[in-house]
Write an enzyme that holds these catalytic residues in place. Sequence first.
Site, PDB file in Angstrom:
ATOM      1  N   ASP A  78      14.156  34.581  29.804  1.00 24.07           N
ATOM      2  CA  ASP A  78      14.854  33.296  29.748  1.00 24.07           C
ATOM      3  C   ASP A  78      14.340  32.553  28.522  1.00 24.07           C
ATOM      4  O   ASP A  78      13.119  32.356  28.385  1.00 24.07           O
ATOM      5  CB  ASP A  78      14.551  32.459  31.009  1.00 24.07           C
ATOM      6  CG  ASP A  78      15.119  33.107  32.278  1.00 24.07           C
ATOM      7  OD1 ASP A  78      16.008  33.975  32.154  1.00 24.07           O
ATOM      8  OD2 ASP A  78      14.677  32.739  33.376  1.00 24.07           O
TER       9      ASP A  78
ATOM     10  N   ASP B 216      23.489  36.089  43.087  1.00 28.10           N
ATOM     11  CA  ASP B 216      22.228  35.506  43.558  1.00 28.10           C
ATOM     12  C   ASP B 216      22.128  35.714  45.064  1.00 28.10           C
ATOM     13  O   ASP B 216      23.055  35.389  45.808  1.00 28.10           O
ATOM     14  CB  ASP B 216      22.176  34.003  43.252  1.00 28.10           C
ATOM     15  CG  ASP B 216      21.947  33.736  41.772  1.00 28.10           C
ATOM     16  OD1 ASP B 216      21.760  34.718  41.018  1.00 28.10           O
ATOM     17  OD2 ASP B 216      21.966  32.565  41.368  1.00 28.10           O
TER      18      ASP B 216
END
Lengths: 195, 250
Positions: free
Chosen positions: B130, B11
């Site tokens: 997702d 990230d």
Amino acid sequence: MIAIVDLGIGNFASVEKALEGRITMSPEVLDRADKIVLPGVGNFGEVVEQLRPMRKTILRKISSGTPLLGICLGMQLLFPESSEGEGEGLSVLQGQVSDLPADASPHIGWNQVFPKEGNTLLEDIEPGSFFYFTHSYYVNPENEAIITGRTEYESNDQVGAFPATVRRENVFGVQFHPEKSSANGQRVLKKFKQL
Amino acid sequence: MLAKRIIAALDIKEGRVVKGIQFKKLRDAGDPVELAKEYEVAGIDELVFLDITASREDRKILLDLVKQVSREVFIPFTVGGGIKTVEGVRQLARNGADKVFMNTAAVDDPDLVRKSAEVLGRANLVVAIDGKKTEEGWEVYTHGGTRPRSISVVSWAQRVEGLGAGEILLTSMDTDGTKGGFDLELTSSVAGAIDIPVIASGGAGQPDHFLDAFRSGASAGLAASIFHYGEYDISEVKKYLTNRGINVRQ
């Protein structure tokens, strides 16, 4: 000087770094090059258009014996046409560029390459070493003698194979991305550099 | 034969790795380039960079980072986060991303998937999905997992395959962060419904979780913390898989 042909999309910083080459779109620079790399990301039809202004120079360099390495789509561009899109390839090598079977396409990831004996660029590579592939099309040369290495894939529970490397005289092609294949790939690029 | 892949996710915020990474050899654990190089040496097959920078003005920082990674790292990497336009896709590719992934923007504008696949070549476009379990199946969430979209994950995966996606990065919101293993039911439902590769994501905690994901049809398993914190070596995971008949790159 090793010239890396700039085809508009994609970035060839990793090829540039590994070969200490020069990225260019200029026919004049290509003309002065000792070696040429035709890298490849994108779509056959689009890239053929990008290539157009450099086409004549590249063909002339090839016929005068300058070593050329086509990578992935860059290898496919050496053939006359592709089922991926309209447009005329370089026709330096003869044959088809065809779709991989649907259940094996796109072929993405690390796969093993089995070089034939006498494969110059893969001389130091153990048969079955892994290289990184990302493609949906493969080359199918008319003259099988130019196939210098193969890679196997699975489709409908059957094992198929496509050419992983080709060579005709000073023209080399690799379907995998040596610039993305860690140490093995660096070795292949180094061989090309030392030709 | 094509190997199953182990992928590490990083990230990135304003050009820095945000989750605390505990690789011992690193001088600067927040430097994505140094970390990526370390991962290459450790034997990771691929890297995914998720940009979570809120401000779009900071796009240049990401592009510079991508450029630097492409000069220093010789394994494939995928970049995504906040891409909304074909131009955004083109910029990432132009700066060195091997593959680009999109999530929310694909749901908002499915035609973006088609257009981006044309620009990148189909093999280089990843659609991230997702999903969260509901009574009827799995539902697609966007905006970093905050917004339910009343779309079934399986039918969305089929749709983006038709639009030209080359791979699906499938994250289960139910297993993500648990370290209890990937969501095998979700993985096999999606992998069984499409031909393109599925990257299982969310829940990796130990080597056998990758084995289970591959047996459920995943082509790759993505993890973050178990490698970042040095809980397992990548070579250890690969050895475990090889011993159980899974083809992985050595």
